[in-house]
Enzyme design. Structure first.
Site, PDB file in Angstrom:
ATOM      1  N   LYS A   1       8.094  13.685  -1.661  1.00  0.00           N
ATOM      2  CA  LYS A   1       7.210  14.533  -1.074  1.00  0.00           C
ATOM      3  C   LYS A   1       7.863  15.404  -0.015  1.00  0.00           C
ATOM      4  O   LYS A   1       7.676  16.768   0.104  1.00  0.00           O
ATOM      5  CB  LYS A   1       5.997  13.902  -0.144  1.00  0.00           C
TER       6      LYS A   1
ATOM      7  N   ARG B   1      15.802   4.060   7.652  1.00  0.00           N
ATOM      8  CA  ARG B   1      14.442   4.239   7.993  1.00  0.00           C
ATOM      9  C   ARG B   1      13.702   2.784   8.019  1.00  0.00           C
ATOM     10  O   ARG B   1      13.952   1.997   6.999  1.00  0.00           O
ATOM     11  CB  ARG B   1      13.380   5.088   6.976  1.00  0.00           C
TER      12      ARG B   1
HETATM   13  P1  AP5 Z   1      11.412  11.586  -0.101  1.00  0.00           P
HETATM   14  O1  AP5 Z   1      11.543  13.180  -0.226  1.00  0.00           O
HETATM   15  O2  AP5 Z   1      11.480  11.021   1.440  1.00  0.00           O
HETATM   16  O3  AP5 Z   1      10.144  11.149  -0.513  1.00  0.00           O
HETATM   17  P2  AP5 Z   1       8.607  11.000   0.163  1.00  0.00           P
HETATM   18  O4  AP5 Z   1       7.663  11.112  -1.010  1.00  0.00           O
HETATM   19  O5  AP5 Z   1       8.403  11.932   1.269  1.00  0.00           O
HETATM   20  O6  AP5 Z   1       8.885   9.307   0.544  1.00  0.00           O
HETATM   21  P3  AP5 Z   1       8.474   8.706   1.924  1.00  0.00           P
HETATM   22  O7  AP5 Z   1       9.091   7.310   2.254  1.00  0.00           O
HETATM   23  O8  AP5 Z   1       8.621   9.552   3.096  1.00  0.00           O
HETATM   24  O9  AP5 Z   1       7.035   8.196   1.678  1.00  0.00           O
HETATM   25  P4  AP5 Z   1       5.850   7.238   2.273  1.00  0.00           P
HETATM   26  O10 AP5 Z   1       4.565   7.879   1.710  1.00  0.00           O
HETATM   27  O11 AP5 Z   1       6.318   5.914   2.022  1.00  0.00           O
HETATM   28  O12 AP5 Z   1       6.043   7.728   3.699  1.00  0.00           O
HETATM   29  P5  AP5 Z   1       5.220   8.536   5.097  1.00  0.00           P
HETATM   30  O13 AP5 Z   1       6.409   9.015   6.080  1.00  0.00           O
HETATM   31  O14 AP5 Z   1       4.381   9.566   4.431  1.00  0.00           O
HETATM   32  O15 AP5 Z   1      12.415  10.984  -0.987  1.00  0.00           O
HETATM   33  C1  AP5 Z   1      12.877   9.549  -0.940  1.00  0.00           C
HETATM   34  C2  AP5 Z   1      14.231   9.220  -1.059  1.00  0.00           C
HETATM   35  O16 AP5 Z   1      14.692   9.787  -2.386  1.00  0.00           O
HETATM   36  C3  AP5 Z   1      15.178  10.040  -0.169  1.00  0.00           C
HETATM   37  O17 AP5 Z   1      16.336   9.489   0.277  1.00  0.00           O
HETATM   38  C4  AP5 Z   1      15.729  11.460  -0.911  1.00  0.00           C
HETATM   39  O18 AP5 Z   1      16.842  12.028  -0.816  1.00  0.00           O
HETATM   40  C5  AP5 Z   1      15.472  10.596  -2.352  1.00  0.00           C
HETATM   41  N1  AP5 Z   1      15.132  11.628  -3.383  1.00  0.00           N
HETATM   42  C6  AP5 Z   1      14.235  12.421  -3.190  1.00  0.00           C
HETATM   43  N2  AP5 Z   1      14.123  13.187  -4.750  1.00  0.00           N
HETATM   44  C7  AP5 Z   1      15.240  12.550  -5.347  1.00  0.00           C
HETATM   45  C8  AP5 Z   1      15.552  12.910  -6.595  1.00  0.00           C
HETATM   46  N3  AP5 Z   1      14.925  13.952  -7.525  1.00  0.00           N
HETATM   47  N4  AP5 Z   1      16.486  12.205  -7.396  1.00  0.00           N
HETATM   48  C9  AP5 Z   1      16.933  10.911  -6.547  1.00  0.00           C
HETATM   49  N5  AP5 Z   1      16.618  10.923  -5.323  1.00  0.00           N
HETATM   50  C10 AP5 Z   1      15.979  11.567  -4.500  1.00  0.00           C
HETATM   51  O19 AP5 Z   1       4.357   7.346   5.590  1.00  0.00           O
HETATM   52  C11 AP5 Z   1       4.948   6.396   6.413  1.00  0.00           C
HETATM   53  C12 AP5 Z   1       4.114   5.539   6.795  1.00  0.00           C
HETATM   54  O20 AP5 Z   1       3.258   6.175   7.811  1.00  0.00           O
HETATM   55  C13 AP5 Z   1       2.858   4.991   5.974  1.00  0.00           C
HETATM   56  O21 AP5 Z   1       3.535   3.716   5.152  1.00  0.00           O
HETATM   57  C14 AP5 Z   1       1.764   4.595   6.926  1.00  0.00           C
HETATM   58  O22 AP5 Z   1       1.879   3.563   7.497  1.00  0.00           O
HETATM   59  C15 AP5 Z   1       1.733   5.621   7.745  1.00  0.00           C
HETATM   60  N6  AP5 Z   1       1.114   6.975   7.365  1.00  0.00           N
HETATM   61  C16 AP5 Z   1       1.382   8.256   6.957  1.00  0.00           C
HETATM   62  N7  AP5 Z   1       0.328   8.980   6.644  1.00  0.00           N
HETATM   63  C17 AP5 Z   1      -0.802   8.131   6.679  1.00  0.00           C
HETATM   64  C18 AP5 Z   1      -2.022   8.391   6.402  1.00  0.00           C
HETATM   65  N8  AP5 Z   1      -2.291   9.613   5.942  1.00  0.00           N
HETATM   66  N9  AP5 Z   1      -2.874   7.467   6.434  1.00  0.00           N
HETATM   67  C19 AP5 Z   1      -2.470   6.375   7.089  1.00  0.00           C
HETATM   68  N10 AP5 Z   1      -1.149   5.928   7.331  1.00  0.00           N
HETATM   69  C20 AP5 Z   1      -0.253   6.874   7.117  1.00  0.00           C
HETATM   70 MG    MG Z   2       7.992  11.538   3.413  1.00  0.00          MG
END
Ligand code: AP5
Ligand code: MG
Length: 190
Positions: free
Chosen positions: A14, A136
């Site tokens: 994402k 992270r």
């Molecule tokens: P990346 O692009 O970072 O993927 P992502 O989908 O953004 O993954 P996140 O880990 O950020 O998702 P998440 O949903 O767990 O975390 P969020 O920050 O939203 O890619 C991941 C990795 O893969 C990177 O190293 C990248 O380089 C690599 N990659 C990308 N594309 C690739 C490819 N094609 N091939 C190989 N490698 C690749 O949320 C974190 C926390 O915040 C949650 O757990 C929760 O506690 C809280 N939170 C956030 N939003 C809410 C909400 N709406 N409600 C309640 N709690 C929330």
């Molecule tokens: Mg993310």
């Protein structure tokens, strides 16, 4: 001007794809995870609360998360004219319902949802790799497994919710970052 939700499991890309989309289409970007991590790093009152959930892979309570999102949108006057890509929100059905309300009072709507679909073993490999490289705090195996469980139980039902609304497009989100981006561009340009 469009408001797009980028949807997918932890590690589905994402954040990576949002960066490319905002550059090409000049949209604004809100990652709720980034907003929370910024508060955690600054040790604000909200950051201390958020950390107690994020570090365990749990979701922040809906009421609090919606309040944070409204505040973030209202602090960015460019969203109204340029449109927005929402990354990591909504993550529950109540958040999706509240988002409709929150958008409606601001004269906005969800135009479509881009769903990044990646097999679970690849998600785990990507997140473990990032955990080793940049560290992270929630990229350790125990928290990754919890995040995936929370995703399946609380967030995945939104896929059907947006399919029923006719707004969901699935993207096969494996392969290179650029290959995936090309698939997304085809959807946005269509
Ligand atoms: P990346 O692009 O970072 O993927 P992502 O989908 O953004 O993954 P996140 O880990 O950020 O998702 P998440 O949903 O767990 O975390 P969020 O920050 O939203 O890619 C991941 C990795 O893969 C990177 O190293 C990248 O380089 C690599 N990659 C990308 N594309 C690739 C490819 N094609 N091939 C190989 N490698 C690749 O949320 C974190 C926390 O915040 C949650 O757990 C929760 O506690 C809280 N939170 C956030 N939003 C809410 C909400 N709406 N409600 C309640 N709690 C929330
Ligand atoms: Mg993310």
């Amino acid at each position: 001007m469009s408001n797009i939700i980028i949807f997918g499991a932890p590690g589905s890309g994402k954040g990576t794809q949002s960066e490319l989309i905002i550059e090409k289409y000049n949209l604004r970007h809100i990652s709720t995870g980034e907003v929370l991590r910024d508060h955690i790093a600054r040790k604000t009152e909200l950051g201390i609360v958020a950390d107690s959930y994020c570090s365990r892979g749990q979701l922040i309570p809906d009421d609090l998360m919606i309040e944070i999102l409204a505040h973030t949108i209202d602090n960015d006057p460019l969203i109204a004219t340029r449109g927005l890509i929402l990354d990591g929100f909504p993550r529950t059905i109540p958040q999706a319902r509240e988002l409709n309300q929150l958008f409606a009072v601001r004269g906005m709507k969800v135009d479509y949802v881009i769903g990044l679909e990646v097999p679970e073993d690849e998600l785990i490999q990507r997140l473990l790799k990032r955990g080793q490289e940049s560290g992270r705090a929630d990229d350790n195996l125990e928290t990754i497994n919890k995040r995936l469980e929370v995703y399946h139980n609380q967030t995945l039902p939104l896929r059907d919710y947006y399919i029923k609304e006719g707004k969901y497009t699935a993207i096969q989100a494996t392969g290179s970052v650029n290959e995936i981006f090309d698939r997304i561009v085809d959807v946005i340009d269509a």
